[in-house]
Design a protein around this motif. Structure first.
Motif, short mmCIF file in Angstrom:
data_model
loop_
_atom_site.label_atom_id
_atom_site.label_comp_id
_atom_site.label_asym_id
_atom_site.label_seq_id
_atom_site.Cartn_x
_atom_site.Cartn_y
_atom_site.Cartn_z
N PHE A 64 0.83 -1.21 0.00
CA PHE A 64 0.00 0.00 0.00
C PHE A 64 0.87 1.26 0.00
N LEU A 65 1.89 1.29 0.84
CA LEU A 65 2.77 2.47 0.92
C LEU A 65 3.57 2.65 -0.37
N ILE A 66 4.07 1.55 -0.92
CA ILE A 66 4.82 1.63 -2.18
C ILE A 66 3.92 2.18 -3.29
N GLY A 67 2.70 1.66 -3.36
CA GLY A 67 1.77 2.15 -4.37
C GLY A 67 1.42 3.61 -4.18
N SER A 68 1.28 4.03 -2.92
CA SER A 68 0.95 5.42 -2.63
C SER A 68 2.04 6.35 -3.13
N VAL A 69 3.29 5.99 -2.89
CA VAL A 69 4.40 6.82 -3.33
C VAL A 69 4.52 6.80 -4.85
N PHE A 70 4.31 5.64 -5.45
CA PHE A 70 4.49 5.51 -6.90
C PHE A 70 3.50 6.35 -7.69
N SER A 71 2.36 6.69 -7.10
CA SER A 71 1.37 7.51 -7.82
C SER A 71 1.95 8.85 -8.23
N LEU A 72 3.05 9.26 -7.58
CA LEU A 72 3.75 10.48 -7.99
C LEU A 72 4.07 10.48 -9.47
N GLY A 73 4.43 9.33 -10.03
CA GLY A 73 4.89 9.26 -11.41
C GLY A 73 3.87 9.78 -12.41
N LEU A 74 2.64 9.24 -12.37
CA LEU A 74 1.62 9.68 -13.32
C LEU A 74 1.17 11.10 -13.04
N LEU A 75 1.19 11.51 -11.78
CA LEU A 75 0.86 12.90 -11.46
C LEU A 75 1.83 13.85 -12.16
N LEU A 76 3.11 13.55 -12.10
CA LEU A 76 4.10 14.40 -12.78
C LEU A 76 3.89 14.39 -14.29
N VAL A 77 3.59 13.22 -14.85
CA VAL A 77 3.39 13.11 -16.29
C VAL A 77 2.22 13.98 -16.74
N ILE A 79 0.24 16.35 -14.91
CA ILE A 79 0.14 17.73 -14.45
C ILE A 79 1.30 18.59 -14.97
N CYS A 80 2.50 18.03 -15.00
CA CYS A 80 3.65 18.79 -15.50
C CYS A 80 3.79 18.71 -17.01
N GLY A 81 3.22 17.68 -17.61
CA GLY A 81 3.22 17.55 -19.06
C GLY A 81 4.37 16.70 -19.57
N ALA A 82 4.04 15.52 -20.08
CA ALA A 82 5.04 14.63 -20.67
C ALA A 82 4.29 13.53 -21.43
N SER A 83 5.01 12.74 -22.21
CA SER A 83 4.39 11.72 -23.05
C SER A 83 4.78 10.33 -22.57
N LEU A 84 3.80 9.60 -22.06
CA LEU A 84 4.02 8.27 -21.51
C LEU A 84 3.43 7.23 -22.44
N PHE A 85 4.22 6.22 -22.80
CA PHE A 85 3.77 5.21 -23.75
C PHE A 85 2.45 4.57 -23.34
N THR A 86 2.34 4.17 -22.08
CA THR A 86 1.15 3.45 -21.66
C THR A 86 -0.09 4.32 -21.74
N GLY A 87 0.00 5.58 -21.36
CA GLY A 87 -1.13 6.48 -21.51
C GLY A 87 -1.45 6.76 -22.97
N ASN A 88 -0.42 6.81 -23.80
CA ASN A 88 -0.62 7.08 -25.23
C ASN A 88 -1.27 5.92 -25.97
N ASN A 89 -1.46 4.80 -25.30
CA ASN A 89 -2.23 3.71 -25.91
C ASN A 89 -3.65 4.17 -26.23
N LEU A 90 -4.12 5.23 -25.56
CA LEU A 90 -5.46 5.75 -25.80
C LEU A 90 -5.58 6.50 -27.12
N ILE A 91 -4.46 6.72 -27.82
CA ILE A 91 -4.53 7.30 -29.16
C ILE A 91 -5.37 6.42 -30.07
N ILE A 92 -5.53 5.16 -29.71
CA ILE A 92 -6.34 4.25 -30.53
C ILE A 92 -7.76 4.78 -30.70
#
Length: 287
Positions: A64-77, A79-92
């Motif tokens: 639970f704690l590891i997952g809580s901290v890891f959520s930082l990654g997608l927040l940065l992507v 809110i701060c703006g960046a291109s993530l392969f897994t999220g870009n799968n929605l281009i379909i």
């Protein structure tokens, strides 16, 4: 409403997909480098926080704690703006709506995947050079080594299906963040969904671009290997096995989870029967 409806999110996702499919190569590489770095930062922080929690609070709370901290990654992507392969799968969704081509979608995925890898392994190397893995009598490095070794010892089937579940949740997180109209809403939905994927033990190919290389950098350090209790147990931890046994099946699973279970199914629900030309909203969906 305080959030966009699912149908509005579908339209916004198509619009965002068109923009991403038409991005220039330089912009793609820079923004995807940043996304890979952001995910790697979250992976590093989660390893630091979670490396010794289990002996005090147990396995479940540790996850639970590891997952809580890891959520930082997608927040940065997002809110701060960046291109993530897994999220870009929605281009379909843009492709299925006739707003972009298959060639442009695969071009985006290819460049973004490369940029994510460069960003992730760059942060892995930087963290290796910081020597922070020596913290707590090498237990931080030992934790990183255990994670890497476990990932390359998954079966192909395990890696594939864990990849499906991972990006099903990641793309749902992107979908939910798109629905939120303010920062607090985006943070809230991102936290719960990403925490769930990490706590469950699912596999994210971009995160693994940090987790496995940092283990490879550490495997020749006797103190780390000894602290991890992995003497004579690291034969599978190689650059080749990283690609063949983890990256490829997890990548395929991630595409199925994101592009089919989120992108294709939501397109079928909200856009298939009455395709619309999405109007410009000024919203930039960076995910």
């Amino acid at each position: 409403m305080a959030f966009y409806s699912p149908k509005e999110v579908a339209k916004l996702t198509v619009e965002g997909g068109v923009k991403k499919a038409n991005q220039g190569t330089t912009e793609l590489l820079i923004s995807s480098f940043l996304a890979g770095a952001f995910i790697a930062m979250a992976a590093e922080a989660s390893t630091m926080v979670g490396h010794d929690v289990a002996k005090y609070l147990g396995y479940g709370i540790t996850k639970f704690l590891i997952g809580s901290v890891f959520s930082l990654g997608l927040l940065l992507v997002v809110i701060c703006g960046a291109s993530l392969f897994t999220g870009n799968n929605l281009i379909i969704m843009a492709y299925l709506s006739g707003r972009t081509t298959l060639k442009k979608m695969f071009r985006n995925w290819g460049w973004v995947f490369l940029g994510n890898f460069i960003g992730s392994i760059f942060v892995a190397y930087v963290m290796y050079k910081t020597n922070l893995w020596q913290a707590n009598h090498y237990l931080v490095g030992a934790s990183a080594l255990k994670i890497a070794n476990a990932k390359v010892n998954l079966t192909i089937t395990e890696a594939f299906f864990r990849g499906i579940m991972c990006n099903w949740l990641v793309c749902l997180a992107v979908w939910a963040m798109t629905s939120a109209r303010d920062i607090i809403g985006k943070v809230a939905v991102c936290y719960f969904i990403i925490m769930a994927f990490v706590a469950s033990g699912f596999e994210h190919v971009i995160a693994n671009m940090y987790y496995i290389p940092i283990g490879l950098f550490l495997k020749d350090h006797f103190q780390v290997v000894q602290a991890a209790g992995l003497e004579n147990a690291l034969s599978s931890l190689t650059w080749t096995s990283m690609v063949v046994k983890n990256f490829i099946p997890v990548l395929l699973g991630n595409i199925v989870g994101g592009a089919f279970f989120v992108g294709t199914l939501y397109w079928a629900i909200y856009l298939r029967e009455s395709p619309v030309q999405v109007e410009e909203t000024g919203l930039d969906i960076n995910s």
